[in-house]
Motif scaffolding. Sequence first.
Motif, PDB file in Angstrom:
ATOM      1  N   ALA A 195       0.742  -1.110  -0.601  1.00 52.43           N
ATOM      2  CA  ALA A 195      -0.093   0.089   0.028  1.00 52.43           C
ATOM      3  C   ALA A 195       0.757   1.400   0.045  1.00 52.43           C
ATOM      4  O   ALA A 195       2.191   1.500   0.139  1.00 52.43           O
ATOM      5  N   ALA A 230      -3.841  -0.899  -9.976  1.00 55.63           N
ATOM      6  CA  ALA A 230      -4.298  -1.692 -11.153  1.00 55.63           C
ATOM      7  C   ALA A 230      -3.681  -2.320 -12.047  1.00 55.63           C
ATOM      8  O   ALA A 230      -4.234  -2.841 -13.455  1.00 55.63           O
ATOM      9  N   PHE A 243      -5.243 -10.406  -3.737  1.00 59.65           N
ATOM     10  CA  PHE A 243      -5.845  -8.532  -3.694  1.00 59.65           C
ATOM     11  C   PHE A 243      -6.872  -8.698  -1.763  1.00 59.65           C
ATOM     12  O   PHE A 243      -7.545  -9.928  -2.050  1.00 59.65           O
ATOM     13  N   LEU A 252     -13.796  -3.470  -8.857  1.00 65.08           N
ATOM     14  CA  LEU A 252     -13.335  -3.072  -9.912  1.00 65.08           C
ATOM     15  C   LEU A 252     -12.628  -4.275 -10.532  1.00 65.08           C
ATOM     16  O   LEU A 252     -11.555  -4.716 -11.599  1.00 65.08           O
TER      17      LEU A 252
HETATM   18  P1  NDP Z   1      -8.104   0.312  -1.027  1.00 69.95           P
HETATM   19  O1  NDP Z   1      -9.112  -0.974  -1.508  1.00 69.95           O
HETATM   20  O2  NDP Z   1      -8.140   1.519  -1.650  1.00 69.95           O
HETATM   21  O3  NDP Z   1      -6.518  -0.311  -0.812  1.00 69.95           O
HETATM   22  C1  NDP Z   1      -6.211  -1.710  -1.600  1.00 69.95           C
HETATM   23  C2  NDP Z   1      -4.661  -1.903  -2.151  1.00 69.95           C
HETATM   24  O4  NDP Z   1      -4.711  -1.579  -3.620  1.00 69.95           O
HETATM   25  C3  NDP Z   1      -3.866  -0.996  -1.787  1.00 69.95           C
HETATM   26  O5  NDP Z   1      -2.176  -1.429  -2.324  1.00 69.95           O
HETATM   27  C4  NDP Z   1      -4.591   0.258  -2.970  1.00 69.95           C
HETATM   28  O6  NDP Z   1      -3.090   1.128  -3.463  1.00 69.95           O
HETATM   29  C5  NDP Z   1      -4.686  -0.647  -4.136  1.00 69.95           C
HETATM   30  N1  NDP Z   1      -5.195  -0.643  -5.196  1.00 69.95           N
HETATM   31  C6  NDP Z   1      -5.982   0.465  -4.743  1.00 69.95           C
HETATM   32  N2  NDP Z   1      -7.122   0.782  -6.473  1.00 69.95           N
HETATM   33  C7  NDP Z   1      -6.578  -0.083  -6.953  1.00 69.95           C
HETATM   34  C8  NDP Z   1      -7.267  -0.596  -8.323  1.00 69.95           C
HETATM   35  N3  NDP Z   1      -8.245   0.202  -9.051  1.00 69.95           N
HETATM   36  N4  NDP Z   1      -6.893  -1.907  -8.737  1.00 69.95           N
HETATM   37  C9  NDP Z   1      -5.710  -2.337  -8.030  1.00 69.95           C
HETATM   38  N5  NDP Z   1      -4.811  -2.163  -7.153  1.00 69.95           N
HETATM   39  C10 NDP Z   1      -5.392  -0.868  -6.197  1.00 69.95           C
HETATM   40  O7  NDP Z   1      -7.936   0.373   0.529  1.00 69.95           O
HETATM   41  P2  NDP Z   1      -7.428   1.810   0.625  1.00 69.95           P
HETATM   42  O8  NDP Z   1      -6.168   1.653   1.598  1.00 69.95           O
HETATM   43  O9  NDP Z   1      -8.296   2.850  -0.118  1.00 69.95           O
HETATM   44  O10 NDP Z   1      -8.611   1.501   2.431  1.00 69.95           O
HETATM   45  C11 NDP Z   1      -9.875   1.787   1.639  1.00 69.95           C
HETATM   46  C12 NDP Z   1     -10.850   1.129   2.565  1.00 69.95           C
HETATM   47  O11 NDP Z   1     -11.186  -0.124   2.557  1.00 69.95           O
HETATM   48  C13 NDP Z   1     -10.831   1.401   3.950  1.00 69.95           C
HETATM   49  O12 NDP Z   1     -11.821   2.481   4.557  1.00 69.95           O
HETATM   50  C14 NDP Z   1     -11.746  -0.009   4.057  1.00 69.95           C
HETATM   51  O13 NDP Z   1     -13.001  -0.237   4.672  1.00 69.95           O
HETATM   52  C15 NDP Z   1     -10.595  -1.189   3.270  1.00 69.95           C
HETATM   53  N6  NDP Z   1     -10.211  -1.780   3.840  1.00 69.95           N
HETATM   54  C16 NDP Z   1     -10.303  -3.441   3.818  1.00 69.95           C
HETATM   55  C17 NDP Z   1      -9.120  -4.270   3.987  1.00 69.95           C
HETATM   56  C18 NDP Z   1      -8.860  -5.097   4.678  1.00 69.95           C
HETATM   57  O14 NDP Z   1      -8.163  -6.341   4.836  1.00 69.95           O
HETATM   58  N7  NDP Z   1      -9.722  -5.979   4.387  1.00 69.95           N
HETATM   59  C19 NDP Z   1      -7.939  -3.709   3.663  1.00 69.95           C
HETATM   60  C20 NDP Z   1      -7.455  -1.998   3.708  1.00 69.95           C
HETATM   61  C21 NDP Z   1      -8.380  -1.851   3.847  1.00 69.95           C
HETATM   62  P3  NDP Z   1      -2.591   2.441  -2.468  1.00 69.95           P
HETATM   63  O15 NDP Z   1      -2.310   2.161  -1.208  1.00 69.95           O
HETATM   64  O16 NDP Z   1      -1.604   2.526  -2.821  1.00 69.95           O
HETATM   65  O17 NDP Z   1      -3.873   2.935  -2.787  1.00 69.95           O
END
Ligand code: NDP
Length: 489
Positions: A195, A230, A243, A252
Amino acid sequence: MDTQANPLAFNDGWQYAPAPESTDHIRIDKKYDLFIGGEFVAPSSGSWFETVNPANEKVLSRVALAGDADVDRAVTAARKAFRGWSKMKAGERGKYIYRIARMLQERAREFATIETLDGGKPIRESRDIDIPLAAAHFFYYAGWADKLEYAFPGRRALPLGVAGQVIPWNFPLLMAAWKLAPALACGNTVVLKPAETTPLTALKLAELIRDAGLPPGVVNIVTGAGETGAALVRHPGIDKVAFTGSTAVGRLIMKALAGSKKKYTLELGGKAANIIFEDAALDQAVEGIVNGIFFNQGHVCCAGSRLYVQESVADEVVRKLKDRMETLIVGDPLDKNTDIGAINSAEQLGTIESYLKVGRDEGAEVYQSSCALPDKGYWCRPTLFTGVSQSNRVVQEEIFGPVLAVQTFRTMEEGLAKANNTPYGLSGGVWTDKGAKIFKMTRGLRAGVVWANTFNKFDPASPFGGYKESGVGREGGLHGLDAYVKLEA
Ligand code: NDP
């Protein structure tokens, strides 16, 4: 930072002395490149981004931003390494993974300190949970590397090829271990994207992997934002996508993968019910509630963020819970006494605060502990919503912070119906003195993991994953191997 802000002072007038972990023993470079083909290389994008300490907003380092060309370079390196790695004697592969596990144990203090600096979680948690569990995952899957014929009796387990893995910021090193260890044990090679807000322990792991002598290209680590993730997901050279993150991004990814032959596992969000019956040991249950929602500032996909208490004990449980919340120490994550550290980023704090407003607007009563907060950094007091109903957004949506919504129930059936009334299905908890109730509830809860008289317990041998909008597939245990092999008769 006000490390003296100990709420115990309200109770009996004494405070813990500050006990900060030293940072003298760690090294964080000013700048990090991408780890591709066994070496650190500058990004062709020519861009770096800052990673900050959320407890004081100071920049820790600048980290390479991988563009499409860098992702392509990493996938090519992983493909090149696949031939040798997949043909290597399985026992030899296992030795490399054992070596990673042992080196992680040897450098545990350094990894724990960096995890806390980069992510804001209390040092007690990174020291006692994140890093030991990450090492345990490598140990566990190292053991499977040469025993796949026993994991899948009567069938031949072949590696899939190159795995593209995207992980979140809540358990940075642990999520890297969950992803890397089973993939490598099964003979796959990997491109991992950490992340954006927590890349440092993955980059330290890259150094460790290089020092462990893993053949170049077996593990590649590309840092960047969502766009980098992505690009990795849509790259045609990837055979499997793993993921962990939000349900929105999971959707997505599913769309991007539709029609392709790529295998995938998605570990997404949750809104777990923690259910307390009147016959439960209430003091223990209160500890379980606290651990369920305030562990890691509530940045936990399986957090017990919805509390259901049987009506006859509801007042008593809420009173005990508020008393306990007053004793939680919020502050410097490096202090060994701290219970609740910093919120991971300004953005996530904004999300949490917007939900506090939503809760108030929906008519909830809001209770927050009265602790003092440091001046700099991103902080949220432990929070309770009471007076909420099933349809409220704060009951339905994942907040991903130290915020708990409390409701009551009268009968087991009502408790079960309310607990299952959610789009998510990742985890749940049941607290009762009666074994029969535990069996009935765990059978009835539509959740991948259910804890009984405990919460947030993890083990590499246990599968983990969700139903409904919480994801597809399982990680951990034997199930975790299944996600990285194709089976032949
Ligand atoms: P995201 O789903 O946005 O991020 C998780 C990972 O995916 C990060 O490495 C992120 O990169 C990457 N990512 C973001 N957009 C894309 C894409 N289109 N295609 C592929 N990879 C992508 O979670 P957030 O960090 O934004 O957190 C937002 C919400 O997600 C939280 O409030 C929570 O609700 C949930 N969440 C759930 C988790 C779990 O363990 N189930 C863990 C973290 C978040 P980058 O960080 O660089 O944006």
